[in-house]
Scaffold this motif. Structure first.
Motif, PDB file in Angstrom:
ATOM      1  N   CYS A   1       0.847  -1.193   0.000  1.00 29.24           N
ATOM      2  CA  CYS A   1       0.000   0.000   0.000  1.00 29.24           C
ATOM      3  C   CYS A   1       0.880   1.239   0.000  1.00 29.24           C
ATOM      4  N   VAL A   2       0.437   2.260  -0.718  1.00 26.92           N
ATOM      5  CA  VAL A   2       1.177   3.517  -0.784  1.00 26.92           C
ATOM      6  C   VAL A   2       0.433   4.564   0.030  1.00 26.92           C
ATOM      7  N   GLY A   3       1.103   5.112   1.024  1.00 33.46           N
ATOM      8  CA  GLY A   3       0.500   6.133   1.866  1.00 33.46           C
ATOM      9  C   GLY A   3       0.759   7.536   1.336  1.00 33.46           C
ATOM     10  N   ARG A   4      -0.193   8.423   1.515  1.00 33.26           N
ATOM     11  CA  ARG A   4      -0.041   9.855   1.207  1.00 33.26           C
ATOM     12  C   ARG A   4       0.436  10.086  -0.227  1.00 33.26           C
ATOM     13  N   ASN A   5      -0.195   9.426  -1.190  1.00 30.76           N
ATOM     14  CA  ASN A   5       0.236   9.556  -2.578  1.00 30.76           C
ATOM     15  C   ASN A   5      -0.566  10.593  -3.357  1.00 30.76           C
TER      16      ASN A   5
ATOM     17  N   ALA B   1      -2.892  14.080   1.867  1.00 31.97           N
ATOM     18  CA  ALA B   1      -1.891  14.285   2.920  1.00 31.97           C
ATOM     19  C   ALA B   1      -2.234  15.528   3.737  1.00 31.97           C
ATOM     20  N   LYS B   2      -2.627  16.588   3.039  1.00 38.40           N
ATOM     21  CA  LYS B   2      -2.904  17.844   3.736  1.00 38.40           C
ATOM     22  C   LYS B   2      -4.188  17.793   4.552  1.00 38.40           C
ATOM     23  N   GLU B   3      -5.192  17.007   4.092  1.00 35.04           N
ATOM     24  CA  GLU B   3      -6.449  16.970   4.838  1.00 35.04           C
ATOM     25  C   GLU B   3      -6.279  16.296   6.189  1.00 35.04           C
ATOM     26  N   LEU B   4      -5.245  15.439   6.329  1.00 37.21           N
ATOM     27  CA  LEU B   4      -4.963  14.789   7.612  1.00 37.21           C
ATOM     28  C   LEU B   4      -3.788  15.449   8.333  1.00 37.21           C
ATOM     29  N   ASN B   5      -3.419  16.634   7.854  1.00 37.44           N
ATOM     30  CA  ASN B   5      -2.330  17.412   8.472  1.00 37.44           C
ATOM     31  C   ASN B   5      -1.014  16.643   8.493  1.00 37.44           C
ATOM     32  N   ASN B   6      -0.753  15.911   7.402  1.00 40.93           N
ATOM     33  CA  ASN B   6       0.500  15.181   7.261  1.00 40.93           C
ATOM     34  C   ASN B   6       1.403  15.890   6.258  1.00 40.93           C
ATOM     35  N   LYS B   7       2.694  15.705   6.400  1.00 44.74           N
ATOM     36  CA  LYS B   7       3.638  16.255   5.438  1.00 44.74           C
ATOM     37  C   LYS B   7       3.530  15.505   4.115  1.00 44.74           C
ATOM     38  N   VAL B   8       3.694  16.221   3.023  1.00 41.23           N
ATOM     39  CA  VAL B   8       3.709  15.588   1.707  1.00 41.23           C
ATOM     40  C   VAL B   8       5.049  14.873   1.549  1.00 41.23           C
ATOM     41  N   PRO B   9       5.052  13.579   1.276  1.00 43.94           N
ATOM     42  CA  PRO B   9       6.301  12.803   1.233  1.00 43.94           C
ATOM     43  C   PRO B   9       7.168  13.152   0.029  1.00 43.94           C
ATOM     44  N   THR B  10       8.462  12.928   0.183  1.00 40.72           N
ATOM     45  CA  THR B  10       9.405  13.144  -0.911  1.00 40.72           C
ATOM     46  C   THR B  10       9.833  11.829  -1.561  1.00 40.72           C
ATOM     47  N   LYS B  11       9.438  10.729  -0.982  1.00 40.57           N
ATOM     48  CA  LYS B  11       9.632   9.415  -1.589  1.00 40.57           C
ATOM     49  C   LYS B  11       8.459   8.538  -1.162  1.00 40.57           C
TER      50      LYS B  11
ATOM     51  N   ASP C   1      -8.388   6.056  14.987  1.00 43.21           N
ATOM     52  CA  ASP C   1      -7.954   6.352  16.357  1.00 43.21           C
ATOM     53  C   ASP C   1      -6.756   5.495  16.734  1.00 43.21           C
ATOM     54  N   VAL C   2      -6.792   4.240  16.325  1.00 45.48           N
ATOM     55  CA  VAL C   2      -5.657   3.342  16.598  1.00 45.48           C
ATOM     56  C   VAL C   2      -4.425   3.842  15.871  1.00 45.48           C
ATOM     57  N   GLN C   3      -4.587   4.254  14.609  1.00 48.42           N
ATOM     58  CA  GLN C   3      -3.445   4.745  13.839  1.00 48.42           C
ATOM     59  C   GLN C   3      -2.843   5.999  14.478  1.00 48.42           C
ATOM     60  N   SER C   4      -3.698   6.908  14.935  1.00 46.82           N
ATOM     61  CA  SER C   4      -3.198   8.142  15.551  1.00 46.82           C
ATOM     62  C   SER C   4      -2.367   7.835  16.791  1.00 46.82           C
ATOM     63  N   ALA C   5      -2.820   6.874  17.603  1.00 46.42           N
ATOM     64  CA  ALA C   5      -2.070   6.494  18.801  1.00 46.42           C
ATOM     65  C   ALA C   5      -0.734   5.849  18.432  1.00 46.42           C
ATOM     66  N   LEU C   6      -0.743   5.026  17.386  1.00 48.35           N
ATOM     67  CA  LEU C   6       0.500   4.390  16.936  1.00 48.35           C
ATOM     68  C   LEU C   6       1.488   5.425  16.400  1.00 48.35           C
ATOM     69  N   LYS C   7       0.989   6.393  15.647  1.00 53.60           N
ATOM     70  CA  LYS C   7       1.858   7.431  15.083  1.00 53.60           C
ATOM     71  C   LYS C   7       2.508   8.255  16.186  1.00 53.60           C
TER      72      LYS C   7
END
Length: 217
Positions: free
Chosen positions: A17-21, A26-36, A101-107
């Motif tokens: 699976c590819v995350g934040r592609n 990426a921005k809607e979840l307040n995540n940085k846009v990946p460079t790879k 919620d589980v993912q947020s706690a893991l992150k």
């Protein structure tokens, strides 16, 4: 014209699976846009076909989010220099379900996402159809309907990392062979599912599959 391909979920080897592609996702979840490419995996036990049935999810693990994606099926073992159109034989529309919620706690703890991404039925797949080529696929969008309302729509032309980059990156870092599938990333518009929600997976104007969500009491 494309045709439905007979593919048993039991024949799937690895699920990448590819995350934040997609930048807006990426921005809607307040995540940085990946460079790879950000790659994670799901166990094969997470797969389920969207054939109109009821699908059971845990009701005691917090919010569950849908993430619709184009899924590609690898038709032969990877060799250096192989192109997308040579190695991909089929595709589907899928949902990467996430225990948010589980993912947020893991992150927060810097832990892997597997508990949030790999639970049973978390990799929903429509029936596979013929892959018409990377460029041709850009002419058609995929979408998710929830209770008859379109909640997500995406086109692979908007991906940060295109199919060729994804395939080469996964192959060189993890290996890639016949029977593997790749969830290529979700566009913006992810959201929460509720008990009895009806989900339908679209390719262009065609409904490829669907299901009803049941949350365990």
């Amino acid at each position: 014209m494309w045709g439905v391909c007979v593919t048993s979920l039991k024949d799937i080897k690895n699920i990448y699976c590819v995350g934040r592609n997609y930048e807006l996702h990426a921005k809607e979840l307040n995540n940085k846009v990946p460079t790879k490419p950000m790659i994670f995996s799901k166990p094969t036990h997470s797969t389920v076909e969207a054939n109109g049935q009821e699908i059971l999810f845990p009701g005691d693990k917090g919010s569950i989010h849908y993430e619709v994606e184009l899924v590609i099926h690898i038709g032969q073992d990877y060799i250096d220099g192989i192109t997308v159109d040579e190695i991909v034989d089929k595709m589907a529309i899928g949902i990467d379900f996430t225990l948010r919620d589980v993912q947020s706690a893991l992150k927060e703890k810097g832990h892997p996402w597997l508990l949030a991404k790999g639970f049973p039925n978390s990799a929903l797949l429509s029936p596979f159809i013929d892959f018409s080529g990377a460029e041709d696929c850009k002419r058609t969008s995929f979408a998710l309907l929830k209770n008859g309302e379109q909640v997500q729509i995406g086109n692979i032309s908007d991906m940060i990392f295109n199919l060729q980059i994804i395939i080469d990156y996964i192959a060189k870092n993890f290996g890639l062979g016949k029977g593997d599938i790749i969830f290529t990333g979700t566009p913006e518009g992810v959201g929460e599912v509720a008990d009895n929600d009806e989900m339908q997976l679209k390719w262009g104007e065609n409904i490829l599959g669907g299901c009803r969500i049941i949350l365990a009491k």
